[in-house]
Every structure is written in C-alpha cells, then in structure tokens.
Design a protein around this motif. Structure first.
Motif, PDB file in Angstrom:
ATOM      1  N   LYS A   1      -4.511   3.853   5.572  1.00 52.63           N
ATOM      2  CA  LYS A   1      -5.621   4.192   6.441  1.00 52.63           C
ATOM      3  C   LYS A   1      -5.134   4.226   7.891  1.00 52.63           C
ATOM      4  CE  LYS A   1      -8.977   2.017   3.337  1.00 52.63           C
ATOM      5  NZ  LYS A   1     -10.003   0.958   3.180  1.00 52.63           N
TER       6      LYS A   1
ATOM      7  N   ASP B   1      -2.222  -4.940   0.122  1.00 48.18           N
ATOM      8  CA  ASP B   1      -3.645  -4.993  -0.217  1.00 48.18           C
ATOM      9  C   ASP B   1      -4.246  -6.376   0.008  1.00 48.18           C
ATOM     10  OD1 ASP B   1      -2.254  -6.199  -2.246  1.00 48.18           O
ATOM     11  OD2 ASP B   1      -3.328  -5.211  -3.887  1.00 48.18           O
TER      12      ASP B   1
ATOM     13  N   ASP C   1      -1.939   6.219   0.488  1.00 54.13           N
ATOM     14  CA  ASP C   1      -3.208   5.494   0.553  1.00 54.13           C
ATOM     15  C   ASP C   1      -3.424   4.789   1.890  1.00 54.13           C
ATOM     16  OD1 ASP C   1      -3.680   6.229  -2.093  1.00 54.13           O
ATOM     17  OD2 ASP C   1      -2.634   4.471  -2.878  1.00 54.13           O
TER      18      ASP C   1
ATOM     19  N   ARG D   1      -1.877   0.541  -7.764  1.00 49.76           N
ATOM     20  CA  ARG D   1      -2.494   0.744  -6.464  1.00 49.76           C
ATOM     21  C   ARG D   1      -3.601   1.768  -6.518  1.00 49.76           C
ATOM     22  NH1 ARG D   1      -3.793  -1.894  -4.262  1.00 49.76           N
ATOM     23  NH2 ARG D   1      -4.002  -0.718  -2.347  1.00 49.76           N
ATOM     24  N   ARG D   2      -3.615   2.622  -7.516  1.00 49.60           N
ATOM     25  CA  ARG D   2      -4.707   3.596  -7.669  1.00 49.60           C
ATOM     26  C   ARG D   2      -5.934   2.946  -8.292  1.00 49.60           C
ATOM     27  NH1 ARG D   2      -0.300   6.792  -9.644  1.00 49.60           N
ATOM     28  NH2 ARG D   2       0.393   8.330  -8.111  1.00 49.60           N
TER      29      ARG D   2
ATOM     30  N   ILE E   1       0.853  -1.191   0.000  1.00 51.91           N
ATOM     31  CA  ILE E   1       0.000   0.000   0.000  1.00 51.91           C
ATOM     32  C   ILE E   1       0.889   1.243   0.000  1.00 51.91           C
ATOM     33  CG2 ILE E   1      -1.734   1.313   1.272  1.00 51.91           C
ATOM     34  CD1 ILE E   1      -2.860  -1.210   0.108  1.00 51.91           C
TER      35      ILE E   1
END
Length: 266
Positions: free
Chosen positions: A137, A147, A135, A265-266, A131
């Motif tokens: 969290k 991911d 991005d 990743r986007r 990640i």
C-alpha cells in the motif's frame, strides 16, 4: 518514520533505544582511533617520500634493525587494541542479558518468516510474513513491510529469546541495536528497549537459504497503555485463529516455499 534505511545515508541508523546509543558511542571511539591512525600513517608516508627521495638522499642507509622502533610498533598496536577491547567486551556483555526485564518475547526464525510469542501475556503467538510487492500500500516499504509486526511498549526492557526451527537465521533490527542468531536446538538471549514511539525495520542478515533476504522484521513501539490494549485483543484474535498462520513446509525447496508464501499472502 523511525528506524528505516535511507537512500544515500552515511553512518549508522539513528538510535531508537539505549542499546543502539551505546553502539553509537563505541562506534565514535573506533572511528576517531581510525582517523588518528590514518592521519598519522598518511603524514609519515608523505614525510618518508619527501625526505628519502633520490634527490635528497642519493646514498640510502643500510640500517636493518632498530630496537626502539621495533618495540614501539609492536607495543603501540597492542595498546590500541586494549583501548578498543575493554569497551567492546563491556558492550557485548551488556547486550547479552536483560536486566530487570519487564516483558519477554520469544522469536523463532523459520524459512522464510518470523514467529513471535508472548509468554508473559497469556502465551499467545503469531507468524509475521512479508508483504509481497504487488500487495504493498502507499507508504509501505518494499521488502521491509510485514503483515503482523512485533509490538512492544516503549520505555520497557524487553527480553528477547531466540531459537530456530530449520536453519540458522539472524534477528537483526539496526536502529534498536539488536542482532541475535536463531539456531535450531539452541536458545539464546538478548534484549532491547525502544525509547520513542515509532516503527523500526530490520531483516535477517544471515545467509539462511535462497530467500534469506526476504525475511523482514518490523518492530512497532507503542505507549504502554496502547500495548496492553493490543495484547488483550491479540490474545483473543490469535487464539481464535489457532495461534498462528499456516506453517510452511520446512522441507520444501526455496522456490516452492516462496510460492507458498505468495499464496498465503493472498
């Protein structure tokens, strides 16, 4: 959180399974040997400095040979190495092959991400990408979050089969006591076992290219019933997605591969 590096921590990460516990035991043996040797040498050095200082020993001895002493400082290190070698070899052989493995996971190292396959569960497979920092969290670890983690059931002997697609990588999860190279053209075996539910983090620790450090590993250990449900859902999901995420061009330069990773990743 289980199996993650901690700031200012000393020693090895807490054990998450039987292999790591055996490594801890061996580490304690070697640590005490080091402590005893260090203390002995320190005391001996202090005694020599005090006993043979100029004031106490104005006329130094010209002794250049002492048979008993020379035999002692040759034999004792050999015996110490034997004491270390026997449990070391036993541990290496124990880690090498899975005994009564209940699940097999194929791990493929790629520039710069991991590919996992479950041949015992319908042979579904998927890619595990890091990640990007932008991005992340709340609660996710920088440079360690992926991911798609590798999911395993607890209290289960997991056979790990490793290979490499492009260059040599290293599948390394400290808290589970797992480290095995992924070498192109070769298939290697090791095993692991998680004795508790939790998340265990690792990284490639082989210098496999410019972005070698950016190959995090996340192993998520769940109860067996939860694993069976996850495997059934994953089999359908990854079959619909074609088995894996788009593969990066392995011939691409590191910077180009990194840009492709960010785009994926986007």
């Amino acid at each position: 959180m289980v199996g993650a590096p901690q700031a200012w921590a000393l020693g090895l990460q807490p054990a998450g399974g039987a292999v790591k516990e055996a490594i801890h035991d061996f580490n304690q043996l070697v640590l005490w040997i080091i402590v005893i040797i260090t203390a002995f040498v320190g005391v001996l050095l202090a005694w020599v400095v005090w006993r043979y200082r100029v004031a106490a020993n104005p006329v130094p001895s010209r002794t250049s040979h002492h048979t008993l002493l020379e035999v002692a400082w040759t034999v004792l290190p050999v015996l110490i190495l034997v004491v270390i070698a026997i449990p070391s070899f036993r541990l290496i052989y124990w880690e090498d092959r899975a005994v009564d493995a209940e699940l097999t996971v194929n791990v493929t190292g790629r520039q710069w991400y991991w590919h996992y396959a479950y041949p015992d569960q319908g042979n579904f497979a998927y890619d595990s990408y890091p990640i990007q920092e932008a991005d992340l969290k709340p609660g996710q670890l920088r440079n360690l979050t992926v991911d798609e983690p590798l999911v395993i059931p607890v209290d289960t002997n997991i056979r790990v089969i490793t290979t490499g697609q492009d260059v040599i990588h290293s599948f390394f999860v400290p808290s589970l006591g797992v480290q095995k190279y992924t070498i192109p053209g070769r298939t290697l075996e090791t095993w692991m076992r998680a004795d508790r539910v939790g998340t265990f983090y690792g990284q490639c620790n082989q210098i496999c290219g410019t972005n070698h450090w950016f190959m995090p590993i996340v192993v998520r250990a769940v109860p067996k019933a939860e694993f069976e449900a996850w495997a059934a859902a994953a089999k359908q999901r990854f079959a619909q997605e074609g088995g894996s995420s788009p593969v990066l061009a392995t011939a691409a330069a590191p910077a180009e591969a990194g840009a492709q990773l960010a785009e994926l990743r986007r």
